[in-house]
Design an enzyme around this catalytic site. Sequence first.
Site, PDB file in Angstrom:
ATOM      1  N   HIS A  62      65.825  84.073 -21.395  1.00 18.37           N
ATOM      2  CA  HIS A  62      65.993  85.476 -21.000  1.00 18.37           C
ATOM      3  C   HIS A  62      65.804  85.646 -19.494  1.00 18.37           C
ATOM      4  CE1 HIS A  62      64.408  89.809 -20.874  1.00 18.37           C
ATOM      5  NE2 HIS A  62      65.716  89.847 -20.865  1.00 18.37           N
ATOM      6  N   HIS A  81      58.657  88.981 -22.895  1.00 20.29           N
ATOM      7  CA  HIS A  81      59.316  90.008 -23.705  1.00 20.29           C
ATOM      8  C   HIS A  81      59.432  89.555 -25.155  1.00 20.29           C
ATOM      9  CE1 HIS A  81      60.909  89.913 -19.517  1.00 20.29           C
ATOM     10  NE2 HIS A  81      60.424  91.139 -19.532  1.00 20.29           N
TER      11      HIS A  81
HETATM   12 FE1  FES Z   1      61.274  85.447 -22.225  1.00 18.78          FE
HETATM   13 FE2  FES Z   1      62.076  87.833 -21.397  1.00 18.78          FE
HETATM   14  S1  FES Z   1      61.598  86.119 -20.179  1.00 18.78           S
HETATM   15  S2  FES Z   1      61.724  87.170 -23.413  1.00 18.78           S
END
Ligand code: FES
Length: 133
Positions: A62, A81
Amino acid sequence: PISRGYPIFPIAQASELNTSASAVFHYPDKDSPCLLIKTGDAVPGGVGPGRDIVAYSAMCTHMGCLVAYDADTRTLKCPCHFSVFDPDQCGQMVCGQATENLPQIELRFDDSSGRISAVGIRGSLYGRVSNLL
Ligand code: FES
């Protein structure tokens, strides 16, 4: 043979690993932290006597936060997140903000020495246009 320009790095002795902890290593360079995991059951891409040793990039797909291995639930969890990845299923994303699976580090096990080596990567490391940059 696996080549494609990836280095071959010895990372651990299979006999030193246990199922309650993961080990950090860097591959294919110092800017790419990875986790070595012994799941305890044979899994896809697993190497070693029990075919249960796998490795993944520790950088969440992500936004690049470092994921941690939770041995109790056998998942890789991102603290930023809350994306969750499955080390038993080639790093498949289970839930959360990420949209790509965690890159799996290809491993090789040498029977005679018991050594585990990293030999390649399946998937794209976070933030890179080429894994070898
Ligand atoms: Fe891992 Fe956003 S950086 S869920």
